[in-house]
Design a protein around this motif. Structure first.
Motif, PDB file in Angstrom:
ATOM      1  N   ALA A 101       0.946  -1.258  -0.122  1.00 41.18           N
ATOM      2  CA  ALA A 101      -0.158  -0.258  -0.060  1.00 41.18           C
ATOM      3  C   ALA A 101       0.923   1.168   0.090  1.00 41.18           C
ATOM      4  N   LEU A 102       1.907   1.230  -0.869  1.00 44.43           N
ATOM      5  CA  LEU A 102       2.665   2.573  -0.920  1.00 44.43           C
ATOM      6  C   LEU A 102       2.059   3.329  -1.895  1.00 44.43           C
ATOM      7  N   PHE A 103       2.524   4.712  -1.782  1.00 49.07           N
ATOM      8  CA  PHE A 103       2.290   5.741  -2.800  1.00 49.07           C
ATOM      9  C   PHE A 103       3.250   5.538  -3.893  1.00 49.07           C
ATOM     10  N   ARG A 104       2.950   4.806  -5.029  1.00 48.70           N
ATOM     11  CA  ARG A 104       3.918   4.364  -5.679  1.00 48.70           C
ATOM     12  C   ARG A 104       4.827   5.335  -6.841  1.00 48.70           C
ATOM     13  N   LEU A 120       5.151   8.641  -5.488  1.00 46.83           N
ATOM     14  CA  LEU A 120       5.800   9.454  -4.522  1.00 46.83           C
ATOM     15  C   LEU A 120       7.303   8.713  -4.091  1.00 46.83           C
ATOM     16  N   SER A 121       8.152   9.547  -3.927  1.00 46.51           N
ATOM     17  CA  SER A 121       9.532   8.998  -3.463  1.00 46.51           C
ATOM     18  C   SER A 121       9.542   8.397  -2.295  1.00 46.51           C
ATOM     19  N   THR A 122      10.555   7.535  -2.086  1.00 46.72           N
ATOM     20  CA  THR A 122      10.805   6.978  -0.732  1.00 46.72           C
ATOM     21  C   THR A 122      10.704   7.887   0.464  1.00 46.72           C
ATOM     22  N   VAL A 123      11.433   9.036   0.350  1.00 50.87           N
ATOM     23  CA  VAL A 123      11.572  10.076   1.528  1.00 50.87           C
ATOM     24  C   VAL A 123      10.255  10.448   1.634  1.00 50.87           C
ATOM     25  N   GLN A 124       9.299  10.849   0.440  1.00 54.32           N
ATOM     26  CA  GLN A 124       8.094  11.518   0.501  1.00 54.32           C
ATOM     27  C   GLN A 124       7.028  10.353   1.471  1.00 54.32           C
ATOM     28  N   ASN A 125       7.276   9.131   0.896  1.00 56.28           N
ATOM     29  CA  ASN A 125       6.286   7.939   1.598  1.00 56.28           C
ATOM     30  C   ASN A 125       6.714   8.173   3.237  1.00 56.28           C
ATOM     31  N   LEU A 126       7.957   8.315   3.484  1.00 54.51           N
ATOM     32  CA  LEU A 126       8.343   8.234   5.007  1.00 54.51           C
ATOM     33  C   LEU A 126       7.662   9.430   5.894  1.00 54.51           C
ATOM     34  N   ARG A 127       7.709  10.552   5.122  1.00 54.60           N
ATOM     35  CA  ARG A 127       7.348  11.757   5.806  1.00 54.60           C
ATOM     36  C   ARG A 127       5.794  11.865   5.932  1.00 54.60           C
ATOM     37  N   LEU A 128       5.235  11.266   5.033  1.00 53.98           N
ATOM     38  CA  LEU A 128       3.532  11.118   5.099  1.00 53.98           C
ATOM     39  C   LEU A 128       3.256  10.492   6.394  1.00 53.98           C
ATOM     40  N   ALA A 129       4.088   9.555   6.882  1.00 56.07           N
ATOM     41  CA  ALA A 129       3.624   9.010   8.036  1.00 56.07           C
ATOM     42  C   ALA A 129       3.808   9.483   9.259  1.00 56.07           C
ATOM     43  N   VAL A 130       4.335  10.903   9.363  1.00 52.37           N
ATOM     44  CA  VAL A 130       4.825  11.265  10.352  1.00 52.37           C
ATOM     45  C   VAL A 130       3.790  12.630  10.626  1.00 52.37           C
ATOM     46  N   ARG A 131       2.850  12.630  11.849  1.00 52.67           N
ATOM     47  CA  ARG A 131       2.054  13.415  11.806  1.00 52.67           C
ATOM     48  C   ARG A 131       2.591  14.955  12.423  1.00 52.67           C
ATOM     49  N   GLN A 132       3.643  14.898  13.223  1.00 50.74           N
ATOM     50  CA  GLN A 132       4.307  15.971  14.087  1.00 50.74           C
ATOM     51  C   GLN A 132       5.285  16.474  12.990  1.00 50.74           C
ATOM     52  N   ARG A 133       5.152  17.762  12.302  1.00 47.70           N
ATOM     53  CA  ARG A 133       5.962  18.512  11.317  1.00 47.70           C
ATOM     54  C   ARG A 133       7.441  18.415  11.804  1.00 47.70           C
ATOM     55  N   ARG A 182      18.141   5.293  -1.902  1.00 47.07           N
ATOM     56  CA  ARG A 182      16.880   5.112  -2.899  1.00 47.07           C
ATOM     57  C   ARG A 182      16.202   6.024  -2.393  1.00 47.07           C
ATOM     58  N   LEU A 183      16.484   7.165  -1.417  1.00 45.59           N
ATOM     59  CA  LEU A 183      15.243   8.208  -1.178  1.00 45.59           C
ATOM     60  C   LEU A 183      14.668   8.912  -2.013  1.00 45.59           C
ATOM     61  N   ARG A 184      15.373   9.297  -3.025  1.00 43.21           N
ATOM     62  CA  ARG A 184      14.567   9.994  -4.096  1.00 43.21           C
ATOM     63  C   ARG A 184      13.970   9.363  -5.134  1.00 43.21           C
ATOM     64  N   VAL A 185      14.102   7.989  -5.055  1.00 46.42           N
ATOM     65  CA  VAL A 185      13.438   7.025  -6.016  1.00 46.42           C
ATOM     66  C   VAL A 185      12.112   6.912  -5.893  1.00 46.42           C
ATOM     67  N   ASP A 186      11.105   6.779  -6.958  1.00 45.16           N
ATOM     68  CA  ASP A 186       9.725   6.677  -6.606  1.00 45.16           C
ATOM     69  C   ASP A 186       9.561   5.308  -6.054  1.00 45.16           C
ATOM     70  N   ALA A 187       8.714   5.217  -5.232  1.00 44.68           N
ATOM     71  CA  ALA A 187       8.349   3.920  -4.355  1.00 44.68           C
ATOM     72  C   ALA A 187       8.033   2.660  -5.673  1.00 44.68           C
ATOM     73  N   GLY A 232      11.381  -5.263  -4.600  1.00 45.91           N
ATOM     74  CA  GLY A 232      10.325  -5.822  -3.870  1.00 45.91           C
ATOM     75  C   GLY A 232      10.785  -5.761  -2.371  1.00 45.91           C
ATOM     76  N   GLY A 233      12.021  -6.077  -2.250  1.00 43.06           N
ATOM     77  CA  GLY A 233      12.675  -5.919  -0.896  1.00 43.06           C
ATOM     78  C   GLY A 233      12.569  -4.496  -0.262  1.00 43.06           C
ATOM     79  N   GLU A 234      13.067  -3.633  -1.056  1.00 41.41           N
ATOM     80  CA  GLU A 234      12.964  -2.356  -0.964  1.00 41.41           C
ATOM     81  C   GLU A 234      11.638  -1.660  -0.418  1.00 41.41           C
ATOM     82  N   GLN A 235      10.550  -2.284  -1.174  1.00 37.69           N
ATOM     83  CA  GLN A 235       9.552  -1.849  -0.906  1.00 37.69           C
ATOM     84  C   GLN A 235       8.935  -2.125   0.550  1.00 37.69           C
TER      85      GLN A 235
END
Length: 244
Positions: free
Chosen positions: A89-92, A94-107, A127-132, A137-140
């Motif tokens: 259920a990744l945002f495919r 969006l980049s790796t770093v964007q997917n991670l930051r979306l999970a954090v509520r507190q700015r 792989r932080l700037r790579v789209d999900a 498969g392992g990185e996802q």
């Protein structure tokens, strides 16, 4: 206080015909419990219902002593229960770093969130700037688990962790889960088809057959006598009175 307490739980897709029933499951903080069983046994259905994505027909669910209402995904997340589904259920786009930051509520936490996950999964650093959607498969799977970790769960539900992954990647991810449970006290409920992998990492196991628990035991006991799992899969004997 148990991290997860599930009593007399029943769920499914049609209320008159529950496909998972009479489930009693207790998971302690810092403990990994694996759910085993043949295809169609109800493992994924159970996780989805615990996470609020399917209705609960009967029974109670508590996370850290707090009741979780039926069919309310936000309730489950707020209580501290997070699901990593089998499709990740990744945002495919969006980049790796964007997917991670979306999970954090507190700015304020967003600046350190990425470093926290890289500490667990160093191979994501390049792989932080790579789209999900372009990750392996392992990185996802690492990203999906990392995103769940950032939500600070008390209970993490993981469906089919090893599906489609190379053994070396699975070993790396399992080592991280063990570290999270040992160091952070997180509880994990892991659905896994590969019995030897699950028994090697988990503390306790439950075997589901036809939607009910056929066996519930410590993994130490099951490693010592693999025939117990085999007999449960085959429906031989009513084993299941062991500790939850």
């Amino acid at each position: 206080m148990s991290a997860l307490e599930c009593r007399d739980f029943a769920t499914g897709y049609v209320k008159q015909r529950p496909c998972v029933r009479d489930i009693d499951l207790t998971v302690e903080p810092g403990e990994i419990t694996c759910l085993l069983g043949p295809n169609g046994a109800g493992k994924t259905t159970l996780l989805m219902a615990l996470a609020g994505l399917l209705p609960r027909f009967s029974g109670d669910v508590e996370v850290d002593g707090h009741p979780v209402r039926s069919g309310r995904p936000r309730d489950a997340v707020r209580a501290g229960m997070v699901l990593v589904p089998d499709d990740r259920a990744l945002f495919r786009q969006l980049s790796t770093v964007q997917n991670l930051r979306l999970a954090v509520r507190q700015r304020a936490r967003r600046g350190t969130a990425v470093d926290e996950i890289i500490g667990y999964f160093p191979s994501l650093a390049k792989r932080l700037r790579v789209d999900a959607g372009r990750l392996s498969g392992g990185e996802q799977q690492m990203l999906a688990i990392g995103r769940a970790v950032l939500q600070k769960p008390k209970v993490m539900l993981i469906d089919e962790l090893s599906m489609g992954l190379a053994p070396v990647i699975v070993d790396e991810i399992l080592a991280v889960l063990r570290r999270l449970t040992d160091e952070a006290g997180m509880a994990v409920v892991l659905v896994e088809q590969h019995v030897h992998l699950a028994l090697g990492i988990a503390d306790r196991a439950a075997v589901l057959v036809h939607g009910s628990v056929a066996l519930r035991e410590s993994t130490a006991t099951l490693r010592a006598d693999p025939s117990l799992v085999e007999r449960a899969y085959l429906g031989i004997d009513a084993v299941g009175a062991g500790p939850s």
